[in-house]
Enzyme design. Structure first.
Site, PDB file in Angstrom:
ATOM      1  N   CYS A 143       0.705  -0.946  -0.250  1.00 35.51           N
ATOM      2  CA  CYS A 143       0.128   0.144  -0.387  1.00 35.51           C
ATOM      3  C   CYS A 143       1.167   0.851  -0.020  1.00 35.51           C
ATOM      4  O   CYS A 143       0.691   2.114  -0.490  1.00 35.51           O
ATOM      5  CB  CYS A 143      -1.236  -0.335   1.134  1.00 35.51           C
ATOM      6  SG  CYS A 143      -1.345  -1.221   1.502  1.00 35.51           S
ATOM      7  N   HIS A 148      -3.860   6.964   2.132  1.00 34.27           N
ATOM      8  CA  HIS A 148      -4.246   5.365   1.917  1.00 34.27           C
ATOM      9  C   HIS A 148      -4.984   4.941   2.556  1.00 34.27           C
ATOM     10  O   HIS A 148      -5.662   5.344   3.852  1.00 34.27           O
ATOM     11  CB  HIS A 148      -2.991   4.210   2.333  1.00 34.27           C
ATOM     12  CG  HIS A 148      -3.451   2.984   1.937  1.00 34.27           C
ATOM     13  ND1 HIS A 148      -4.218   2.348   0.458  1.00 34.27           N
ATOM     14  CD2 HIS A 148      -3.136   1.830   2.951  1.00 34.27           C
ATOM     15  CE1 HIS A 148      -4.216   1.208   0.563  1.00 34.27           C
ATOM     16  NE2 HIS A 148      -3.823   0.465   2.368  1.00 34.27           N
ATOM     17  N   ASN A 173     -10.430  -0.868  -0.335  1.00 33.99           N
ATOM     18  CA  ASN A 173      -8.945  -1.349   0.153  1.00 33.99           C
ATOM     19  C   ASN A 173      -8.958  -1.110  -1.775  1.00 33.99           C
ATOM     20  O   ASN A 173      -8.463  -1.930  -1.624  1.00 33.99           O
ATOM     21  CB  ASN A 173      -8.531  -1.519   0.816  1.00 33.99           C
ATOM     22  CG  ASN A 173      -6.861  -1.595   0.910  1.00 33.99           C
ATOM     23  OD1 ASN A 173      -5.976  -1.716   0.325  1.00 33.99           O
ATOM     24  ND2 ASN A 173      -6.268  -2.137   2.073  1.00 33.99           N
TER      25      ASN A 173
HETATM   26  O1  UT7 Z   1      -4.392  -1.488   3.978  1.00 34.77           O
HETATM   27  C1  UT7 Z   1      -4.188  -2.702   4.916  1.00 34.77           C
HETATM   28  C2  UT7 Z   1      -4.761  -3.878   4.677  1.00 34.77           C
HETATM   29  N1  UT7 Z   1      -5.364  -3.460   5.896  1.00 34.77           N
HETATM   30  C3  UT7 Z   1      -6.108  -4.427   6.352  1.00 34.77           C
HETATM   31  O2  UT7 Z   1      -5.141  -5.514   7.082  1.00 34.77           O
HETATM   32  C4  UT7 Z   1      -7.161  -3.876   7.566  1.00 34.77           C
HETATM   33  C5  UT7 Z   1      -6.780  -3.867   9.289  1.00 34.77           C
HETATM   34  N2  UT7 Z   1      -8.001  -4.012   9.462  1.00 34.77           N
HETATM   35  C6  UT7 Z   1      -8.881  -3.882   9.523  1.00 34.77           C
HETATM   36  O3  UT7 Z   1      -9.411  -2.736   8.946  1.00 34.77           O
HETATM   37  C7  UT7 Z   1      -9.968  -4.005  11.233  1.00 34.77           C
HETATM   38  O4  UT7 Z   1      -9.456  -5.121  12.059  1.00 34.77           O
HETATM   39  C8  UT7 Z   1     -10.926  -5.304  10.296  1.00 34.77           C
HETATM   40  C9  UT7 Z   1     -12.313  -4.312   9.878  1.00 34.77           C
HETATM   41  C10 UT7 Z   1     -10.191  -6.218   9.719  1.00 34.77           C
HETATM   42  C11 UT7 Z   1     -11.978  -5.962  11.579  1.00 34.77           C
HETATM   43  O5  UT7 Z   1     -12.600  -4.641  11.971  1.00 34.77           O
HETATM   44  P1  UT7 Z   1     -12.246  -4.828  13.444  1.00 34.77           P
HETATM   45  O6  UT7 Z   1     -13.008  -3.958  14.406  1.00 34.77           O
HETATM   46  O7  UT7 Z   1     -10.339  -5.055  14.427  1.00 34.77           O
HETATM   47  O8  UT7 Z   1     -13.186  -6.564  13.706  1.00 34.77           O
HETATM   48  P2  UT7 Z   1     -12.282  -7.754  14.793  1.00 34.77           P
HETATM   49  O9  UT7 Z   1     -11.178  -8.113  13.863  1.00 34.77           O
HETATM   50  O10 UT7 Z   1     -12.275  -7.729  15.737  1.00 34.77           O
HETATM   51  O11 UT7 Z   1     -13.394  -8.837  14.862  1.00 34.77           O
HETATM   52  C12 UT7 Z   1     -14.746  -8.450  15.409  1.00 34.77           C
HETATM   53  C13 UT7 Z   1     -15.694  -9.397  15.760  1.00 34.77           C
HETATM   54  C14 UT7 Z   1     -15.506 -11.125  15.680  1.00 34.77           C
HETATM   55  O12 UT7 Z   1     -16.626 -11.899  16.147  1.00 34.77           O
HETATM   56  P3  UT7 Z   1     -15.832 -12.021  17.628  1.00 34.77           P
HETATM   57  O13 UT7 Z   1     -15.057 -12.866  17.441  1.00 34.77           O
HETATM   58  O14 UT7 Z   1     -15.810 -10.584  18.494  1.00 34.77           O
HETATM   59  O15 UT7 Z   1     -17.731 -12.620  17.632  1.00 34.77           O
HETATM   60  C15 UT7 Z   1     -15.100 -10.839  13.932  1.00 34.77           C
HETATM   61  O16 UT7 Z   1     -15.273 -12.869  13.978  1.00 34.77           O
HETATM   62  O17 UT7 Z   1     -16.554  -9.186  14.160  1.00 34.77           O
HETATM   63  C16 UT7 Z   1     -16.150 -10.496  13.299  1.00 34.77           C
HETATM   64  N3  UT7 Z   1     -16.394 -10.048  11.803  1.00 34.77           N
HETATM   65  C17 UT7 Z   1     -17.006  -9.728  10.845  1.00 34.77           C
HETATM   66  N4  UT7 Z   1     -18.289  -9.811  11.332  1.00 34.77           N
HETATM   67  C18 UT7 Z   1     -19.564  -9.668  10.053  1.00 34.77           C
HETATM   68  C19 UT7 Z   1     -14.963 -10.482  11.465  1.00 34.77           C
HETATM   69  N5  UT7 Z   1     -15.031  -9.766   9.767  1.00 34.77           N
HETATM   70  C20 UT7 Z   1     -16.694  -9.533  10.043  1.00 34.77           C
HETATM   71  C21 UT7 Z   1     -17.583  -9.692   8.574  1.00 34.77           C
HETATM   72  N6  UT7 Z   1     -18.969  -9.703   8.724  1.00 34.77           N
HETATM   73  N7  UT7 Z   1     -17.136  -8.948   7.483  1.00 34.77           N
END
Ligand code: UT7
Length: 366
Positions: free
Chosen positions: A152, A293, A323
């Site tokens: 990125c 980004h 992204n």
């Molecule tokens: O350019 C660099 C590349 N970009 C990245 O690497 C992304 C950077 N990270 C992020 O943008 C965020 O961390 C994410 C959008 C990927 C995830 O958001 P978050 O607020 O950090 O969520 P989380 O990973 O802490 O997950 C929270 C909950 C989990 O459920 P439990 O364990 O609390 O029951 C996940 O399983 O949300 C669940 N979850 C989803 N639910 C519905 C994860 N993905 C999804 C989904 N839909 N697509």
């Protein structure tokens, strides 16, 4: 000597010849220097363009493919829709389309381009470079070309490289393109990652000027290879070559540690923008726009809050693209220019963070 063709800029309506305003608080010592001397030449962006495939995928459509919802994706990421390439649309194709628009706006013939850099992590093939295909498509026979794999951060790294070559007098112009077809390496069964990514390309033409325009005033780049596992796609390089069966078939897809990336991204964006402002002696009032980004609207908003940036100085268009890795900054930049959000003479900061880990920024007087 000023090689810029003096056409009127179609997006800004301002002639390239027009002298741009100066910022007295930015001294020459604060600009990048060569052996301690202020550069004689400056690398000025004279044209920009972007391109996204026509096909789109909405959150509602994604919710039919994996266990997710429009509400979750929108509130957690800010994304509503992303562009998806057709099988026949490759990275070089997207890059070429964006480049044609940037060249037209700069009024520069492809035959006169000296350097083409394509920032990408989804290249046309292992080799030759995507840039080779772009050169061929543009008939840019004079150019030397290469790809830049800094994920990125690739586009801001590319601008920094061109800045050095132009300021040293080595070249007069360059085309820097960020282009990605990330949906071709997306695991459409993994709801944690497949909601994030999209395809597209953005390009800028940079030209050497020796007048009052500053162009790229400062660039900074950093990396942390110890954190390579946070974001990766492991096949098919030398570690997992194509002729060997993969123990884990998921290695052909992007894998992310979302939380780690999230925290690192905010920290590094804040550090990098602060460094840019300190180095160039800029206050918040001096900056027209921070173009980050587009990895997650929440990451950009958190970083902006820590930097005390008001909403109108932070550009976010992730809702329309997702992204797009190396393409996201030039796509966002092009949208800012075409919608008049940034104008000639404005000071902007481009900042990026991504796999590697890598991060960096450019301070630009547009
Ligand atoms: O350019 C660099 C590349 N970009 C990245 O690497 C992304 C950077 N990270 C992020 O943008 C965020 O961390 C994410 C959008 C990927 C995830 O958001 P978050 O607020 O950090 O969520 P989380 O990973 O802490 O997950 C929270 C909950 C989990 O459920 P439990 O364990 O609390 O029951 C996940 O399983 O949300 C669940 N979850 C989803 N639910 C519905 C994860 N993905 C999804 C989904 N839909 N697509």
């Amino acid at each position: 000597m000023n090689p810029v063709r003096h056409s009127e800029n179609k997006k800004t309506g301002i002639s390239h010849k027009e002298k741009l305003c100066q910022y007295p608080h930015v001294s020459n010592e604060m600009n990048n220097s060569i052996n301690g001397r202020a550069p004689t030449y400056h690398a000025v962006i004279t044209g920009c363009g972007s391109f996204a495939p026509a096909k789109t995928l909405t959150n509602e459509e994604l919710a039919k493919m994996v266990d997710t919802s429009d509400e979750w994706i929108t509130t957690r990421t800010g994304i509503k829709v992303r562009h998806i390439t057709a099988d026949s649309e490759t990275t070089a194709f997207l890059a070429t389309e964006a480049a044609k628009k940037a060249l037209a706006e700069a009024n520069l013939d492809a035959a006169d381009v000296e350097l083409i850099i394509v920032a990408t992590i989804t290249p046309e093939m292992v080799f030759p470079s995507t840039a080779s295909f772009v050169q061929r498509a543009l008939r840019a026979k004079k150019a030397w070309v290469f790809d830049l794999a800094a994920a990125c951060s690739g586009f801001v790294y590319g601008l920094s490289i061109v800045q050095q070559f132009i300021e040293s007098g080595r070249i007069e112009n360059a085309l820097v393109i960020g282009a990605e077809t990330l949906t071709k390496i997306t695991d459409w069964t993994d709801r944690r990652s497949c909601i994030l990514f999209g395809d597209g390309a953005g390009a800028v033409v940079l030209e050497r000027v020796d007048d009052q325009r500053k162009g790229i005033m400062y660039s900074t780049m950093s990396s942390d290879g110890d954190r390579w596992e946070a974001l990766n796609c492991q096949a098919y390089g030398s570690r997992y070559p194509a002729h060997k069966e993969l123990a884990d078939p998921k290695k052909i897809y992007m894998q992310i540690k979302g939380r780690e990336v999230y925290q690192q991204a905010i920290r590094r964006i804040v550090e990098t923008v602060t460094d840019c402002m300190n180095h160039c002696g800029l206050g918040l009032d001096d900056i027209k726009m921070i173009i980050s980004h587009q990895m997650n609207a929440r990451i950009i908003e958190s970083a902006a809050k820590r930097l005390n940036l008001p909403d109108e100085k932070v550009f976010i268009n992730i809702s329309e693209y997702g992204n797009t890795s190396a393409a996201s900054v030039p796509i966002a930049f092009d949208e800012c220019v075409s919608t008049g959000k940034i104008k000639r003479g404005d000071i902007i900061i481009l900042v990026a963070f991504g796999a590697g880990l890598t991060w960096g920024a450019n301070v630009i007087e547009f």
